[in-house]
Design an enzyme around this catalytic site. Structure first.
Site, mmCIF file in Angstrom:
data_model
loop_
_atom_site.group_PDB
_atom_site.id
_atom_site.type_symbol
_atom_site.label_atom_id
_atom_site.label_comp_id
_atom_site.label_asym_id
_atom_site.label_seq_id
_atom_site.Cartn_x
_atom_site.Cartn_y
_atom_site.Cartn_z
ATOM 1 N N ASP A 1 0.842 -1.188 0.000
ATOM 2 C CA ASP A 1 0.000 0.000 0.000
ATOM 3 C C ASP A 1 0.882 1.245 0.000
ATOM 4 O O ASP A 1 2.088 1.182 0.269
ATOM 5 C CB ASP A 1 -0.879 0.038 1.260
ATOM 6 N N ASP B 1 1.255 4.569 2.090
ATOM 7 C CA ASP B 1 0.874 5.287 3.302
ATOM 8 C C ASP B 1 1.347 6.728 3.192
ATOM 9 O O ASP B 1 2.507 6.986 2.833
ATOM 10 C CB ASP B 1 1.501 4.639 4.539
#
Length: 205
Positions: A130, A132
């Site tokens: 992901d 962040d």
């Protein structure tokens, strides 16, 4: 070095002799190799800062504290920017969202695996990582703007987890853009539900 570390800052200078006796071997190896630690949200005694040590695997995380006087170098998320040869979806996403976040006029930057790899060159990213991010919001960021920003980030090449950093702690953009009246505010004292993350005297009922 004098410093006022903030959550997600990367710090260099912690040594293995500052670790507790029960530290795992991989954490000792990370510090011995000169890897930075990341500032985390927690209370600790004066003169120290709460930090986390990360290894090469997702499950390798160790919480510790570091003497502030040991800090030799500090790097904040907003000092990190995309680089060429973005081989992973998370890095491509960072390039995609950079102009969107820059347009807010607020300080922002990558954290997590992306921030760590950009700062150190150590390969911790994979194809499913992901992205962040933090967006520093010292003043009230209304929910309508939060929804518009969330929608603008929706077409990125990977999942994005953006935290709004308020003077009182952090709240997830996805949650603040939602419909729930109360949202989870993460702060040094722990997490609590609040109506408005920017109100200093807000307390959970």
């Amino acid at each position: 070095m004098s410093a006022n570390p903030k959550p997600h800052d990367l710090l260099w200078g912690m040594t293995t002799d500052q670790l507790p006796a029960d530290v795992p071997a991989w954490a000792q190896q990370a510090l011995a190799a000169g890897h930075p630690v990341v500032v985390r949200r927690a209370l600790c005694e004066p003169g120290r800062v709460a930090v986390g040590i990360r290894g090469t695997r997702r499950d390798q995380r160790f919480a510790a504290t570091m003497p502030i006087h040991s800090i030799q170098r500090a790097l904040s998320p907003e000092q990190l920017r995309p680089r060429a040869a973005a081989d992973f979806p998370a890095l491509r996403a960072l390039e995609t969202v950079a102009p969107i976040l820059a347009a807010t006029g607020l300080p922002w930057g990558p954290t997590g695996s992306v921030g760590f790899q950009l700062a150190t060159g150590i390969a911790v990213l994979h194809q499913a990582s992901d992205l962040d991010l933090i967006l520093r919001t010292p003043d009230f960021f209304d929910r309508q703007h939060a929804r518009a920003l969330l929608a603008a980030l929706a077409d990125a090449p990977c999942r994005i987890d953006l935290q709004l950093e308020t003077p009182n702690g952090a709240v997830a953009l996805r949650e603040w853009a939602g419909e729930a009246r109360r949202v989870l505010l993460k702060c040094a004292e722990g997490a609590r539900l609040v109506d408005n993350p920017w109100l200093v005297l807000e307390r959970a009922a």
